[in-house]
Motif scaffolding. Structure first.
Motif, PDB file in Angstrom:
ATOM      1  N   UNK A   1      22.248   6.091  -1.729  1.00  0.00           N
ATOM      2  CA  UNK A   1      22.603   6.244  -0.315  1.00  0.00           C
ATOM      3  C   UNK A   1      21.823   7.349   0.406  1.00  0.00           C
ATOM      4  N   UNK A   2      21.289   8.298  -0.343  1.00  0.00           N
ATOM      5  CA  UNK A   2      20.577   9.401   0.311  1.00  0.00           C
ATOM      6  C   UNK A   2      19.060   9.252   0.274  1.00  0.00           C
ATOM      7  N   UNK A   3      18.623   8.030  -0.013  1.00  0.00           N
ATOM      8  CA  UNK A   3      17.186   7.734  -0.003  1.00  0.00           C
ATOM      9  C   UNK A   3      16.968   6.538   0.917  1.00  0.00           C
ATOM     10  N   UNK A   4      15.973   6.666   1.792  1.00  0.00           N
ATOM     11  CA  UNK A   4      15.644   5.570   2.701  1.00  0.00           C
ATOM     12  C   UNK A   4      14.187   5.166   2.492  1.00  0.00           C
ATOM     13  N   UNK A   5      13.975   3.982   1.919  1.00  0.00           N
ATOM     14  CA  UNK A   5      12.599   3.517   1.702  1.00  0.00           C
ATOM     15  C   UNK A   5      12.054   2.971   3.019  1.00  0.00           C
ATOM     16  N   UNK A   6      11.018   3.632   3.525  1.00  0.00           N
ATOM     17  CA  UNK A   6      10.460   3.226   4.820  1.00  0.00           C
ATOM     18  C   UNK A   6       9.211   2.375   4.714  1.00  0.00           C
ATOM     19  N   UNK A   7       8.627   2.349   3.509  1.00  0.00           N
ATOM     20  CA  UNK A   7       7.396   1.573   3.406  1.00  0.00           C
ATOM     21  C   UNK A   7       6.645   1.816   2.127  1.00  0.00           C
ATOM     22  N   UNK A   8       5.351   1.512   2.176  1.00  0.00           N
ATOM     23  CA  UNK A   8       4.502   1.553   0.987  1.00  0.00           C
ATOM     24  C   UNK A   8       3.290   2.440   1.228  1.00  0.00           C
ATOM     25  N   UNK A   9       2.813   3.025   0.151  1.00  0.00           N
ATOM     26  CA  UNK A   9       1.616   3.873   0.231  1.00  0.00           C
ATOM     27  C   UNK A   9       0.655   3.473  -0.873  1.00  0.00           C
ATOM     28  N   UNK A  10      -0.643   3.595  -0.601  1.00  0.00           N
ATOM     29  CA  UNK A  10      -1.604   3.423  -1.687  1.00  0.00           C
ATOM     30  C   UNK A  10      -2.807   4.331  -1.471  1.00  0.00           C
ATOM     31  N   UNK A  11      -3.487   4.613  -2.573  1.00  0.00           N
ATOM     32  CA  UNK A  11      -4.743   5.361  -2.530  1.00  0.00           C
ATOM     33  C   UNK A  11      -5.826   4.425  -3.053  1.00  0.00           C
ATOM     34  N   UNK A  12      -6.811   4.165  -2.217  1.00  0.00           N
ATOM     35  CA  UNK A  12      -7.909   3.299  -2.661  1.00  0.00           C
ATOM     36  C   UNK A  12      -8.845   4.123  -3.543  1.00  0.00           C
ATOM     37  N   UNK A  13      -9.508   3.463  -4.486  1.00  0.00           N
ATOM     38  CA  UNK A  13     -10.450   4.221  -5.321  1.00  0.00           C
ATOM     39  C   UNK A  13     -11.646   4.698  -4.489  1.00  0.00           C
ATOM     40  N   UNK A  14     -12.300   5.744  -4.961  1.00  0.00           N
ATOM     41  CA  UNK A  14     -13.511   6.215  -4.281  1.00  0.00           C
ATOM     42  C   UNK A  14     -14.605   5.159  -4.481  1.00  0.00           C
ATOM     43  N   UNK A  15     -15.169   4.695  -3.383  1.00  0.00           N
ATOM     44  CA  UNK A  15     -16.222   3.672  -3.457  1.00  0.00           C
ATOM     45  C   UNK A  15     -17.415   4.119  -2.620  1.00  0.00           C
ATOM     46  N   UNK A  16     -18.580   3.545  -2.887  1.00  0.00           N
ATOM     47  CA  UNK A  16     -19.785   3.946  -2.143  1.00  0.00           C
ATOM     48  C   UNK A  16     -19.714   3.465  -0.700  1.00  0.00           C
ATOM     49  N   UNK A  17     -19.263   2.225  -0.546  1.00  0.00           N
ATOM     50  CA  UNK A  17     -19.189   1.631   0.773  1.00  0.00           C
ATOM     51  C   UNK A  17     -17.710   1.407   1.113  1.00  0.00           C
ATOM     52  N   UNK A  18     -17.224   2.018   2.211  1.00  0.00           N
ATOM     53  CA  UNK A  18     -15.797   1.899   2.550  1.00  0.00           C
ATOM     54  C   UNK A  18     -15.313   0.448   2.618  1.00  0.00           C
ATOM     55  N   UNK A  19     -16.228  -0.448   2.936  1.00  0.00           N
ATOM     56  CA  UNK A  19     -15.889  -1.877   3.007  1.00  0.00           C
ATOM     57  C   UNK A  19     -15.285  -2.369   1.677  1.00  0.00           C
TER      58      UNK A  19
END
Ligand code: PLP
Length: 226
Positions: free
Chosen positions: A156-174
């Protein structure tokens, strides 16, 4: 100058939103101030930043206290925990953080619930999802996310608001796009009203194009700029 960096980041967020017809108002900019000084944080506040991200509880507690002691509109500032959270730091974390982005186990959710209940708080959290196979990244496996979120509903004292992720380090952001897209698709399956925390200095424009609601920028604000 931090001020120029913030303006440039906002300009690029806006441009990315326009490219895909999303509302720039739906994207929050969190300045990741880990390893930065109080002076730098104050400079960011003067540049209009209201949200700060930290990855160590101890460091955040000190900054939180110092800023509360000065008159820099302490109440208007929101603190985000973006780093891995250990169970023994949860008590301090729930005291100061408005949003904990990096929740990666049901055990941690249980502890957050317990500590938040003690201070009569409903703690907003995001569930961190491991969208890339890179072994070093923490987070819940995508296939387990729905189950963990369902199980979290009983706390009851936790409210899940969404999701998070960390993308791996890549040469091209694409190359990071597919990880952001995976998180966005997962949100669609679990709860379309969830917010997405994704995108850092090197890849935030791609993250915004894929529907990010919270981008976490450190270096591009406090260091070299864009
Ligand atoms: C450090 C950090 C950031 C900011 O990274 P930059 O590359 O400096 O923009 C964002 N998210 C998390 C989880 C971090 O640890």
């Amino acid at each position: 100058m931090i001020k120029d960096n913030v303006l440039e980041a906002r300009r690029r967020i806006q441009a990315a939103c326009l490219r895909v017809k999303l509302d720039p108002a739906a994207v929050k900019l969190v300045a990741v101030s880990k390893n930065r000084s109080i002076e730098q944080i104050k400079e960011a506040i003067f540049a209009g930043i209201t949200d700060f991200g930290e990855n160590r509880v101890k460091e955040a507690v000190v900054k939180h206290r110092e800023l509360s002691a000065t008159s820099h509109q302490p109440l208007a500032i929101k603190w985000h925990m973006v780093g891995h959270l250990q169970a023994n730091k949860v008590k301090e974390a729930v005291r100061i953080f408005d949003l904990i982005h990096s929740v990666d186990s049901l055990r941690l959710i249980e502890e957050i619930d317990k500590q938040a209940a003690r201070i009569n708080k409903i703690q907003d959290i995001l569930v961190e999802v491991k969208t890339s196979p890179e072994a070093t990244k923490s987070g819940i496996e995508p296939l387990q996310a729905a189950g963990v979120i369902k199980a979290a509903a009983k706390f009851k004292n936790v409210n899940v608001q969404g999701l998070m992720t960390i993308a791996p380090a890549v040469d091209n952001p694409e190359e990071a796009r597919k990880y952001f897209r995976e998180l966005s698709q997962l949100r669609g399956k679990i709860d379309p009203s969830f917010i997405l925390s994704m995108g850092m200095s090197d890849d935030f424009e791609i993250a915004v194009e894929e529907g990010s609601n919270v981008i976490r920028i450190g270096r591009a604000i406090f260091q070299g700029g864009l």
